[in-house]
Design a protein around this motif. Structure first.
Motif, PDB file in Angstrom:
ATOM      1  N   THR A  29      40.212  46.079  62.371  1.00 24.19           N
ATOM      2  CA  THR A  29      40.694  47.458  62.275  1.00 24.19           C
ATOM      3  C   THR A  29      41.726  47.591  61.160  1.00 24.19           C
ATOM      4  O   THR A  29      41.660  48.521  60.340  1.00 24.19           O
ATOM      5  N   ALA A  30      42.668  46.656  61.110  1.00 24.82           N
ATOM      6  CA  ALA A  30      43.694  46.688  60.065  1.00 24.82           C
ATOM      7  C   ALA A  30      43.074  46.489  58.684  1.00 24.82           C
ATOM      8  O   ALA A  30      43.463  47.154  57.717  1.00 24.82           O
ATOM      9  N   SER A  31      42.100  45.587  58.589  1.00 23.53           N
ATOM     10  CA  SER A  31      41.458  45.327  57.299  1.00 23.53           C
ATOM     11  C   SER A  31      40.690  46.547  56.806  1.00 23.53           C
ATOM     12  O   SER A  31      40.717  46.872  55.612  1.00 23.53           O
ATOM     13  N   GLU A  32      40.002  47.211  57.714  1.00 19.60           N
ATOM     14  CA  GLU A  32      39.251  48.399  57.329  1.00 19.60           C
ATOM     15  C   GLU A  32      40.177  49.507  56.844  1.00 19.60           C
ATOM     16  O   GLU A  32      39.869  50.218  55.883  1.00 19.60           O
ATOM     17  N   GLU A  33      41.311  49.672  57.503  1.00 19.33           N
ATOM     18  CA  GLU A  33      42.274  50.689  57.074  1.00 19.33           C
ATOM     19  C   GLU A  33      42.840  50.350  55.697  1.00 19.33           C
ATOM     20  O   GLU A  33      43.046  51.244  54.865  1.00 19.33           O
ATOM     21  N   ALA A  34      43.063  49.072  55.442  1.00 14.17           N
ATOM     22  CA  ALA A  34      43.555  48.655  54.129  1.00 14.17           C
ATOM     23  C   ALA A  34      42.519  48.942  53.048  1.00 14.17           C
ATOM     24  O   ALA A  34      42.853  49.397  51.945  1.00 14.17           O
ATOM     25  N   ILE A  35      41.247  48.696  53.366  1.00 12.12           N
ATOM     26  CA  ILE A  35      40.180  48.966  52.407  1.00 12.12           C
ATOM     27  C   ILE A  35      40.091  50.454  52.098  1.00 12.12           C
ATOM     28  O   ILE A  35      39.953  50.862  50.937  1.00 12.12           O
ATOM     29  N   THR A  37      42.456  52.612  52.288  1.00 14.45           N
ATOM     30  CA  THR A  37      43.626  52.996  51.491  1.00 14.45           C
ATOM     31  C   THR A  37      43.435  52.626  50.029  1.00 14.45           C
ATOM     32  O   THR A  37      43.708  53.436  49.129  1.00 14.45           O
ATOM     33  N   GLN A  38      42.943  51.426  49.769  1.00 13.20           N
ATOM     34  CA  GLN A  38      42.714  51.003  48.391  1.00 13.20           C
ATOM     35  C   GLN A  38      41.600  51.807  47.738  1.00 13.20           C
ATOM     36  O   GLN A  38      41.661  52.124  46.541  1.00 13.20           O
ATOM     37  N   TRP A  39      40.591  52.152  48.513  1.00 14.41           N
ATOM     38  CA  TRP A  39      39.503  52.977  47.983  1.00 14.41           C
ATOM     39  C   TRP A  39      40.021  54.352  47.589  1.00 14.41           C
ATOM     40  O   TRP A  39      39.625  54.916  46.562  1.00 14.41           O
ATOM     41  N   ALA A  40      40.932  54.901  48.389  1.00 13.78           N
ATOM     42  CA  ALA A  40      41.511  56.200  48.067  1.00 13.78           C
ATOM     43  C   ALA A  40      42.287  56.129  46.752  1.00 13.78           C
ATOM     44  O   ALA A  40      42.258  57.077  45.952  1.00 13.78           O
ATOM     45  N   SER A  83      28.022  64.500  40.845  1.00 11.41           N
ATOM     46  CA  SER A  83      26.947  64.660  41.822  1.00 11.41           C
ATOM     47  C   SER A  83      26.982  63.608  42.926  1.00 11.41           C
ATOM     48  O   SER A  83      26.262  63.717  43.915  1.00 11.41           O
ATOM     49  N   ILE A  84      27.805  62.576  42.753  1.00  8.18           N
ATOM     50  CA  ILE A  84      27.907  61.510  43.752  1.00  8.18           C
ATOM     51  C   ILE A  84      29.101  61.790  44.651  1.00  8.18           C
ATOM     52  O   ILE A  84      30.236  61.870  44.184  1.00  8.18           O
ATOM     53  N   GLN A  85      28.861  61.940  45.926  1.00  7.89           N
ATOM     54  CA  GLN A  85      29.929  62.183  46.888  1.00  7.89           C
ATOM     55  C   GLN A  85      30.573  60.842  47.259  1.00  7.89           C
ATOM     56  O   GLN A  85      30.048  60.091  48.072  1.00  7.89           O
ATOM     57  N   ALA A  86      31.702  60.566  46.608  1.00  5.72           N
ATOM     58  CA  ALA A  86      32.370  59.276  46.821  1.00  5.72           C
ATOM     59  C   ALA A  86      33.233  59.332  48.077  1.00  5.72           C
ATOM     60  O   ALA A  86      34.455  59.214  48.032  1.00  5.72           O
ATOM     61  N   THR A  87      32.599  59.520  49.198  1.00  8.46           N
ATOM     62  CA  THR A  87      33.292  59.605  50.481  1.00  8.46           C
ATOM     63  C   THR A  87      33.580  58.197  51.005  1.00  8.46           C
ATOM     64  O   THR A  87      33.024  57.203  50.500  1.00  8.46           O
ATOM     65  N   PRO A  88      34.439  58.080  52.022  1.00 13.41           N
ATOM     66  CA  PRO A  88      34.682  56.759  52.610  1.00 13.41           C
ATOM     67  C   PRO A  88      33.404  56.090  53.116  1.00 13.41           C
ATOM     68  O   PRO A  88      33.312  54.861  53.150  1.00 13.41           O
ATOM     69  N   ARG A 150      42.741  45.710  43.383  1.00  8.70           N
ATOM     70  CA  ARG A 150      43.298  45.663  44.737  1.00  8.70           C
ATOM     71  C   ARG A 150      42.208  45.944  45.775  1.00  8.70           C
ATOM     72  O   ARG A 150      42.191  45.318  46.851  1.00  8.70           O
ATOM     73  N   TYR A 151      41.323  46.862  45.446  1.00 12.82           N
ATOM     74  CA  TYR A 151      40.215  47.134  46.360  1.00 12.82           C
ATOM     75  C   TYR A 151      39.312  45.905  46.479  1.00 12.82           C
ATOM     76  O   TYR A 151      38.883  45.544  47.586  1.00 12.82           O
ATOM     77  N   ILE A 152      39.038  45.267  45.357  1.00 15.17           N
ATOM     78  CA  ILE A 152      38.200  44.065  45.362  1.00 15.17           C
ATOM     79  C   ILE A 152      38.808  42.990  46.260  1.00 15.17           C
ATOM     80  O   ILE A 152      38.112  42.352  47.052  1.00 15.17           O
ATOM     81  N   ASP A 153      40.119  42.794  46.129  1.00 12.77           N
ATOM     82  CA  ASP A 153      40.785  41.779  46.951  1.00 12.77           C
ATOM     83  C   ASP A 153      40.712  42.133  48.438  1.00 12.77           C
ATOM     84  O   ASP A 153      40.492  41.248  49.285  1.00 12.77           O
TER      85      ASP A 153
END
Length: 225
Positions: A29-35, A37-40, A83-88, A150-153
């Protein structure tokens, strides 16, 4: 007596497994939230670049309107990204993420080509508006690189956890799977500027005016008296 001991052992194993599963679940759960955040952060910087592009294109067009192929390439790349919806949810879909990567690579290539063309126009290079836009674009590209790394990491750490035993058992129970990530090949493609050949003839020039083939009538000169 032996039966009770076995029952206690089994209960202990179950409790231990549940505790380990709970800890692993919390880690996921914590890792997904971090991902997320970095994606945002990646998205924020990409949007910043996207907002700079129209002004950049218009400034270049004012000095180098004949470079219509290059300008059109940037405009089309921006439209494809739009045209690409870059959603989570995109980071959960490998095919959609691959399409997103390809669109970003095309945009980076188009911008690189545009900046190479600018070298042929000293007046444009010295224009204050263009210099400010170029500086903003360069700063944005740096921030994109930092956010992307950071997202990659974050994704690499998450994917490693998903595959590691015995945590991978918890991942299977709760449906956690590896996530797509920027690839090394994609990073190299983004970082490498395109080759531009200026030795080709310019096919964007206006066509030459065709000669007037309309028959002309001549007035005969008056006869000498």
């Amino acid at each position: 007596m032996l039966t009770n001991r076995r029952a206690f052992l089994n209960l202990g194993v179950v409790v231990t497994a549940l505790l380990l599963s709970g800890c692993s679940y919390n880690r996921f759960t914590a890792s997904e939230e971090a991902i997320k955040t970095q994606w945002a952060q990646v998205q924020n910087q990409l949007q910043r670049r996207n907002d700079l592009i129209p002004n950049l294109v218009e400034t270049v067009r004012g000095y180098a309107a004949q470079e219509r192929d290059v300008l059109l390439g940037v405009t089309n790349a921006r439209a494809r990204l739009g045209s690409i919806q870059a959603t989570p949810e995109l980071i959960e879909d490998p095919a959609a993420f691959a399409e997103f990567q390809q669109a970003q690579a095309e945009m980076t290539s188009a911008l690189s080509r545009l900046l190479v063309v600018v070298e042929n126009y000293p007046d444009l290079k010295s224009d204050q508006s263009f210099r400010e836009l170029q500086a903003q674009l360069e700063g944005t590209e740096n921030r994109i690189a930092v956010a992307r790394n950071r997202y990659i990491d974050s994704v690499r750490e998450y994917n490693t956890t998903v595959r590691r035993f015995p945590v991978n058992l918890t991942a299977k129970i709760f449906g956690y799977d590896t996530k797509p990530n920027f690839t090394v090949e994609n990073e190299a493609e983004i970082a490498e500027p395109p080759e531009v050949d200026f030795s080709r003839p310019d096919t964007t020039q206006a066509p030459t005016t065709r000669p007037d083939t309309t028959p002309q009538t001549t007035t005969p000169a008056p006869a000498n008296p």
